[in-house]
Design a protein around this motif. Structure first.
Motif, short mmCIF file in Angstrom:
data_model
loop_
_atom_site.label_atom_id
_atom_site.label_comp_id
_atom_site.label_asym_id
_atom_site.label_seq_id
_atom_site.Cartn_x
_atom_site.Cartn_y
_atom_site.Cartn_z
N GLN A 160 -0.95 4.80 -11.63
CA GLN A 160 0.41 5.31 -11.70
C GLN A 160 1.00 4.93 -10.87
O GLN A 160 2.34 4.72 -11.34
N VAL A 161 1.38 3.57 -9.56
CA VAL A 161 1.61 2.85 -9.64
C VAL A 161 2.63 2.21 -10.22
O VAL A 161 4.10 2.39 -11.06
N PHE A 162 2.14 1.47 -11.27
CA PHE A 162 2.84 0.73 -12.50
C PHE A 162 3.19 1.71 -13.89
O PHE A 162 4.63 1.46 -13.94
N GLN A 163 2.49 2.71 -14.10
CA GLN A 163 2.72 3.95 -15.17
C GLN A 163 4.27 4.77 -14.76
O GLN A 163 5.29 4.67 -15.24
N THR A 164 4.36 4.77 -13.63
CA THR A 164 5.59 5.47 -12.83
C THR A 164 7.18 4.41 -12.97
O THR A 164 7.72 4.69 -13.05
N SER B 168 19.07 13.28 -7.39
CA SER B 168 19.39 13.34 -6.22
C SER B 168 17.94 11.94 -5.05
O SER B 168 18.46 12.04 -4.07
N THR B 169 17.74 11.41 -5.91
CA THR B 169 16.14 10.38 -5.06
C THR B 169 16.25 9.45 -5.90
O THR B 169 16.16 9.20 -6.95
N LYS B 170 16.61 7.97 -5.62
CA LYS B 170 16.20 7.35 -5.80
C LYS B 170 14.98 6.38 -5.04
O LYS B 170 14.61 6.59 -4.14
N ALA B 171 14.81 4.99 -5.19
CA ALA B 171 13.08 4.51 -4.54
C ALA B 171 13.33 2.83 -5.05
O ALA B 171 13.86 2.20 -5.99
N ILE B 172 12.98 2.03 -3.69
CA ILE B 172 13.07 1.24 -3.30
C ILE B 172 11.32 0.53 -4.01
O ILE B 172 10.60 1.11 -2.09
N TRP B 173 10.60 -0.52 -4.53
CA TRP B 173 9.47 -0.34 -4.46
C TRP B 173 9.29 -1.60 -4.04
O TRP B 173 9.79 -2.94 -4.59
N LEU B 174 8.37 -2.24 -2.94
CA LEU B 174 8.97 -3.53 -2.75
C LEU B 174 7.53 -4.09 -2.36
O LEU B 174 6.23 -3.29 -1.92
N THR B 175 7.07 -5.21 -2.70
CA THR B 175 5.71 -6.32 -3.62
C THR B 175 5.05 -4.31 -4.21
O THR B 175 3.95 -4.37 -2.85
N PHE C 106 1.15 -1.52 0.26
CA PHE C 106 -0.10 -0.33 0.05
C PHE C 106 0.98 1.41 -0.03
O PHE C 106 0.69 2.09 -1.09
N GLY C 107 1.48 1.00 0.44
CA GLY C 107 2.94 2.18 0.74
C GLY C 107 3.46 2.79 -0.66
O GLY C 107 4.14 4.00 -0.84
N THR C 108 3.43 1.77 -1.81
CA THR C 108 3.97 2.05 -2.58
C THR C 108 2.89 2.93 -3.43
O THR C 108 3.80 4.02 -4.52
N MET C 109 2.01 3.04 -3.18
CA MET C 109 1.25 3.78 -4.15
C MET C 109 1.42 5.82 -3.49
O MET C 109 1.15 6.10 -4.33
N ALA C 110 2.36 5.73 -2.98
CA ALA C 110 2.93 7.20 -2.18
C ALA C 110 4.22 7.25 -3.57
O ALA C 110 4.20 8.56 -3.46
N ILE C 111 4.44 6.67 -3.86
CA ILE C 111 6.36 5.96 -4.23
C ILE C 111 5.60 7.53 -5.30
O ILE C 111 6.88 8.88 -4.89
N PRO C 112 5.12 7.39 -6.61
CA PRO C 112 4.95 8.58 -7.43
C PRO C 112 4.59 10.15 -7.15
O PRO C 112 5.52 10.73 -7.20
N THR C 113 3.43 10.19 -5.74
CA THR C 113 4.21 11.61 -4.98
C THR C 113 5.41 11.93 -4.62
O THR C 113 5.50 12.86 -5.16
N ALA C 114 5.80 11.02 -3.74
CA ALA C 114 7.22 11.18 -3.22
C ALA C 114 8.49 11.89 -4.50
O ALA C 114 8.76 12.62 -4.15
N LEU C 115 8.02 11.12 -5.48
CA LEU C 115 8.91 10.99 -6.33
C LEU C 115 8.68 11.93 -7.10
O LEU C 115 9.69 13.45 -7.30
N ASP C 116 7.72 12.43 -7.69
CA ASP C 116 7.18 13.97 -7.63
C ASP C 116 7.70 15.28 -6.70
O ASP C 116 8.58 16.58 -7.39
N MET C 117 7.47 15.41 -5.50
CA MET C 117 8.07 16.52 -4.69
C MET C 117 9.61 16.41 -4.33
O MET C 117 10.40 17.55 -4.37
N LEU C 118 10.39 15.07 -4.66
CA LEU C 118 11.81 15.47 -3.97
C LEU C 118 12.86 15.72 -5.47
O LEU C 118 11.94 15.45 -6.67
N PRO C 119 14.28 15.76 -5.55
CA PRO C 119 14.95 16.12 -6.26
C PRO C 119 14.97 15.56 -7.74
O PRO C 119 15.75 14.19 -7.02
N SER C 120 14.87 15.21 -8.09
CA SER C 120 15.07 13.69 -9.44
C SER C 120 16.64 13.27 -9.29
O SER C 120 16.17 12.02 -9.18
#
Length: 225
Positions: A141-145, A127-134, A111-125
């Motif tokens: 939006q999750v899939f397209q991101t 210098s930001t990395k993401a870890i998507w667990l399940t 469920f938390g991965t559904m907020a990752i697209p928003t977080a990536l939009d807010m943080l400097p691209s």
């Protein structure tokens, strides 16, 4: 280690608590933990990931949204998702606006991965990395991101996960910014049903991949199919 606890007033004026953990006065960056509804920051992958980041000199932000409480029992999934995006945005505005970090990691589970697209939009691209667990691949939006993001990312999902979709994963692995790990037999907890020892080994292998990803300085590792 020092813990700083606080909260923001989130969706429908409900309190959203968060904690910032730190082991150094000069952190390398900030790791933002976005747990699932039932998979909290005390669960294995978040507990060990927090330790990995702290040991590497990062601060760790735990966003402890209380969506399992009775305050949310009448919410539909759609409304809880809206609350998640709103609440994570408010926590990030509060934390990021009052601090300066040179780099960011966003780690979400289910469920938390559904907020990752928003977080990536807010943080400097850059210098930001993401870890998507399940990740919840049923979310468009999750899939397209995952399919199009340019931030270096690690995606981990087992082939026994109810959200696993081989067609969507075939699109995601074509994204050169994404490193994919799809452990065979792994369920939504990234464990193996009815097999404790294999489940322990599975968690260990996922944590090794996460630790390698954190340590990476240039680019991402090769895809693991």
């Amino acid at each position: 280690m020092k813990n700083r606890s606080n909260y923001v007033i989130g969706y429908k004026n409900l309190k959203i608590p968060y904690v910032i953990q730190t082991k150094t006065d000069q952190p390398k960056g900030l790791a933002i933990m976005l747990p699932g509804i039932g998979y909290t920051v005390k669960s294995p992958l978040f507990h060990f990931s927090s330790g990995a980041f702290l040991n590497k000199g990062y601060d760790v932000l735990h966003v402890n949204y209380p969506y399992s409480s009775t305050d949310y029992e009448d919410f539909s999934l759609e409304e809880i998702t809206s609350a998640l995006i709103n609440d994570v945005s408010k926590v990030l505005n509060e934390v990021v606006d009052h601090t300066f970090y040179k780099s960011y990691y966003v780690i979400g589970k289910s469920f938390g991965t559904m907020a990752i697209p928003t977080a990536l939009d807010m943080l400097p691209s850059q210098s930001t990395k993401a870890i998507w667990l399940t990740p919840r691949l049923i979310g468009e939006q999750v899939f397209q991101t995952l399919r199009t993001c340019t931030q270096d990312s690690l995606c981990v999902i087992g082939d026994k996960d109810p959200f696993y979709d081989i067609d969507k994963m075939n699109h995601i692995i074509r994204n050169p910014s994404i490193e994919c790990m799809m452990p065979p037999g792994a369920n939504h907890a990234l464990e193996v049903d009815n097999d404790i020892l294999t489940s322990i080994d599975m968690v260990k292998s996922v944590m090794k991949r996460i630790d390698d990803f954190i340590s990476l300085k240039n680019g991402v590792l090769n895809h693991e199919l």
